[in-house]
Structures are given as C-alpha cells and as structure tokens.
Design an enzyme around this catalytic site. Structure first.
Site, PDB file in Angstrom:
ATOM      1  N   LYS A  59       0.810  -1.212   0.000  1.00 27.63           N
ATOM      2  CA  LYS A  59       0.000   0.000   0.000  1.00 27.63           C
ATOM      3  C   LYS A  59       0.845   1.265   0.000  1.00 27.63           C
ATOM      4  CE  LYS A  59      -4.140  -2.142   1.871  1.00 27.63           C
ATOM      5  NZ  LYS A  59      -3.680  -3.499   2.257  1.00 27.63           N
TER       6      LYS A  59
HETATM    7  C1  LIG Z   1      -4.513  -4.531   1.909  1.00 33.41           C
HETATM    8  C2  LIG Z   1      -3.799  -5.814   1.905  1.00 33.41           C
HETATM    9  C3  LIG Z   1      -4.248  -6.888   1.129  1.00 33.41           C
HETATM   10  C4  LIG Z   1      -5.531  -6.812   0.340  1.00 33.41           C
HETATM   11  O1  LIG Z   1      -5.434  -5.919  -0.736  1.00 33.41           O
HETATM   12  P1  LIG Z   1      -6.775  -5.380  -1.437  1.00 33.41           P
HETATM   13  O2  LIG Z   1      -6.294  -4.399  -2.447  1.00 33.41           O
HETATM   14  O3  LIG Z   1      -7.590  -4.744  -0.378  1.00 33.41           O
HETATM   15  O4  LIG Z   1      -7.435  -6.556  -2.031  1.00 33.41           O
HETATM   16  C5  LIG Z   1      -3.489  -8.038   1.104  1.00 33.41           C
HETATM   17  N1  LIG Z   1      -2.362  -8.160   1.839  1.00 33.41           N
HETATM   18  C6  LIG Z   1      -1.907  -7.149   2.611  1.00 33.41           C
HETATM   19  C7  LIG Z   1      -0.674  -7.354   3.413  1.00 33.41           C
HETATM   20  C8  LIG Z   1      -2.595  -5.955   2.666  1.00 33.41           C
HETATM   21  O5  LIG Z   1      -2.144  -4.976   3.438  1.00 33.41           O
END
Ligand SMILES: *Cc1c(COP(=O)(O)O)cnc(C)c1O
Length: 433
Positions: free
Chosen positions: A107
């Site tokens: 993210k």
């Molecule tokens: C947010 C997150 C996900 C899921 O991603 P999405 O885009 O919400 O499907 C998977 N793994 C980790 C470590 C995350 O932080």
C-alpha cells in the site's frame, strides 16, 4: 480524462474532483472513462526500461492530460523510491516482493502516489486544509499515514478496529503525531469503513470541512498499483520467462487485483489472474455461483484481507459489464482457512527456505494448486513477514528478526483517540477539531 461513477447516477468528475471526493456522490466508485491500450512496441522493449520509466509510461495513459509531464515524472519517481523485485521461489513460481517501501507493504505505492498528487493539486490552487479520512484493517493506515506525514495542508484521520490489527501495524500509524490522528474504533473494519463512507455523504460535515478518502476506492491510490504488474512482467521477460504468465493476488478489498485487471486491459500479456482469499470468501462464492452476497467480515490470520463486502467488486463488475462468464474467464479463485494458511507458510519454508507472510501464503498456495504445466506464476507478496511476526514465529518455529524500520516505529509512544462505533459521535469529533 474524466471519471464516471459505477452507479451511473452522478455527473462525471475531473481527476482532481475524483481524487478529492474519493467516493462519487451516488456512492459509486470512480472509473476512468477510457483505458488506453499501450502499443506493442512498449511491450517489446519493456525489459530494457527501468521501473520508473515503465511507471511513467503507464501513468501518462491515465494522468497525462491532467498533469504536466515534468510534474507527473516527479510524482512517479518520488513515489517509487524503492525497488519491487521478483524472486524465484521454486521452479515456475515467483514472489513479487511489494514490501520494500517505508511501511513494508504494497500500500506504500498507492499511498505515496496519492499524497504527492493531492499536494500537487493543493499547491496549484492554494486552497484550505484537506482532511483525509481512512479506514484500515491493518496496512492501509500505516501506508497512508506515512505517505502523508508532514505534508502541509493535509490532516489525516486513521480509523481502525480496536484489538484487530497487529501491534506492529498499530504502531505504524498511532505513534506519528503531527498531522496524523489515529481513532481506535469499537468495532470491526467494516464499521470503520461505514463511518468513513457516511462522513462523505453528510452534507453539514462537507460544508464545514474539505474531506477526502484515501481508501483503496480512491483512483489516486488504486491506479498506481498497476505500475508494478508491468514491472513484474518486464523482470520475467529479462529472464526469458514471460510466456503464459499467471498472476495471483491475495485479495481483501480487491483494489490490488483491480489494478492488475486495468494493466491487463492496457495490453499487459497476462494469461489469467487468481484472487486468493482467506476465509472471507465472498468473491470466491461469486465466481462459483454468479451471485454476489456481501457478508460481515471474519477475523483471520491474514487480517488485511478480512473484508466481507469488498468495495472494488463494483469496479470489477463495471470492467466486465457485470458479465459473470467474462469475469470467470480471466479470474480464478481460491479460499483458505487459517489452518491452511499456516500449513502453506510451513510447507514453503521447509521446502524452499522462503518466509511468507500470511497474505502471501494464500497467493503461493493458490499457484501451487492451480498452475498448469508451461505456465509461470507470480504471487504478490503483499507485506513483509515481520509485520506478522507472531503468526510467522508460531507457524515456522523460528524467531524472525524485525527489520530496523519497524523497530523504530515500535519505540515511539502510542497516541490514539478511542471512538465509539457511532456516526454522530464521530461527526461531532471531526467538527470540534
Ligand atoms: C490490503 C492488503 C491486502 C488486500 O489488498 P486489497 O487491495 O484490499 O485486495 C493483502 N495483503 C496485505 C498485506 C494488505 O495490506
């Protein structure tokens, strides 16, 4: 380029409006009106380009008409200050390591891009303070808070479910202070997300304050995630492994997978995708039955994927005109219990020495089970395993060292505001600031 709402009951928005609003006024999600196809020549020499060069080409397709090239290049390069390597785990399985950013999770890419884009717009207009509201099930909060930390003219409110994020995750957004306020909500992630969504719909609140969302619903966060799908492909091409590529995405709110589908529409030669779920298997059930039935979320070891009503389902449906058969032709599914997640982490470690985090473990396992001969699989390793140290240590019987960057967060003091799961209390709190 303009952005339309997936509910088709709101006017189209400019990029700036879509970024600031986050959610469309009809509660739909913004989608770019056009997805440009990149030319074959781009893919022919993609293996000779750097990550930043690839990302700039992709970014230009979406943002090229709205931001001057020099500014866009700066935003892209500044965002991608770290590498996203592919690592061969065994035979035809690769890990795309998305955890080399400041908060050690994927993210960081979208959050850093959005912070820089928003700063670009605020500077251009010299308008008043913008307030970013973000609900997190773990990693969003830290990535957004760190992406925006110290950025003038922006205040960030992070809402997170009390007791449902790991201590390491919590430390990454509750210890920062400055322009970051953490709200510890008495509820689950979906409650946090509902509070944020309701805030955007509240007329009085929006008259008093300029609010924007930094959840994965924001186009400035999810579109940049397409960058690394192209870069992963470029790296496979350099190794002569770019035929029959299958990409497996551990999914919760489905922003990451959605960005991959955009890359696919832009011409990225991926044969198919797999959405790997934990026990929150709403999308998996949709693939099986053709009916989408949101559930309340269940707590699992892969807690960043504990989402019972994935927002970005609306975008996936829009991309395929709601055609279940067309969706199934491109995306496969998988769902794993906590016991299976643990078993996959252990199995991978024993066989290869590679340490998976619980989310990546779902992706790895789905490739192990579903990859066909002649295919090359990449799973997205969405977070550094040390962010889930308790689970990793317990599953692998090791004592995983914590990287210095994480230790630094944990040494600072937690500062968070307790918040009832009640919109009126939340609203009064915001208005009183
Ligand atoms: C947010 C997150 C996900 C899921 O991603 P999405 O885009 O919400 O499907 C998977 N793994 C980790 C470590 C995350 O932080």
């Amino acid at each position: 380029m303009n952005y339309y709402s997936t509910n088709h009951k709101a006017p189209t928005a400019t990029l700036e409006e879509a970024v600031i609003k986050g959610l469309a006024p009809d509660r739909g999600l913004y989608m770019p009106e056009e997805i440009k196809l990149l030319p074959a020549s781009f893919f022919n020499h993609i293996d000779t380009l750097s990550f930043q060069e690839i990302a700039f080409e992709v970014a230009t397709c979406f943002f090229g008409n709205d931001i001057e090239a020099a500014d866009l290049k700066n935003i892209v390069c500044d965002t991608l200050s770290f590498d996203i390597p592919i690592v061969n785990i065994e035979n035809n399985i690769y890990s795309l390591e998305l955890f080399h950013g400041p908060t050690l999770a994927f993210k960081d890419v979208g959050a850093r891009f959005m912070a820089r884009l928003l700063r670009h717009f605020i500077r251009k207009e010299s308008r008043g303070q913008v307030n970013v509201l973000v609900a997190t099930s773990g990693d969003t909060g830290s990535a957004v808070a760190n992406g925006f930390l110290g950025v003038d003219g922006i205040h960030v409110y992070v809402l997170y479910p009390k007791g449902k994020v790991s201590p390491i995750q919590e430390s990454q957004f509750t210890t920062l202070g400055r322009n970051i306020t953490a709200l510890e909500v008495d509820g689950v992630f979906d409650d946090c997300q509902a509070l944020v969504k309701q805030a955007f719909m509240d007329e009085e609140l929006n008259r008093q304050m300029r609010l924007t969302s930094a959840n994965s619903i924001n186009v400035a966060r999810f579109l940049p995630q397409a960058f690394y799908y192209f870069y992963a492909y470029a790296q496979l091409k350099r190794q002569g492994r770019a035929g029959n590529v299958v990409v497996c995405v551990p999914s919760g709110n489905f922003g990451n997978l959605c960005a991959g589908l955009f890359a696919h529409r832009m011409g990225l030669p991926v044969k198919r995708f797999i959405a790997a779920n934990n026990a929150n298997d709403v999308f998996y059930q949709y693939l099986k039955t053709g009916t989408y039935t949101p559930q309340s979320s269940k707590q699992t070891l892969a807690n960043a994927m504990d989402v019972g009503a994935p927002s970005n389902f609306a975008r996936i449906a829009a991309l395929f005109n709601g055609n279940h058969g067309a969706i199934k032709a491109v995306i496969g599914g998988a769902t794993y219990s906590d016991a299976m997640i643990r078993e996959s982490m252990k199995g991978c470690y024993t066989a290869t020495g590679y340490i998976l985090d619980p989310h990546g473990a779902c992706g790895y396992r789905a490739l192990k089970e579903q990859l066909q001969p002649g295919e090359t699989g990449i799973f997205l390793e969405t977070a550094h395993p040390a962010k889930f140290k308790e689970t990793v240590d317990d599953a692998l019987h090791i004592n995983l060292p914590i990287p210095d960057r994480l230790v630094a967060f944990m040494q600072n003091e937690k500062q968070s505001v307790p918040m009832r799961n009640d919109f009126h209390v939340f609203k009064q709190f915001l208005l009183s600031r």
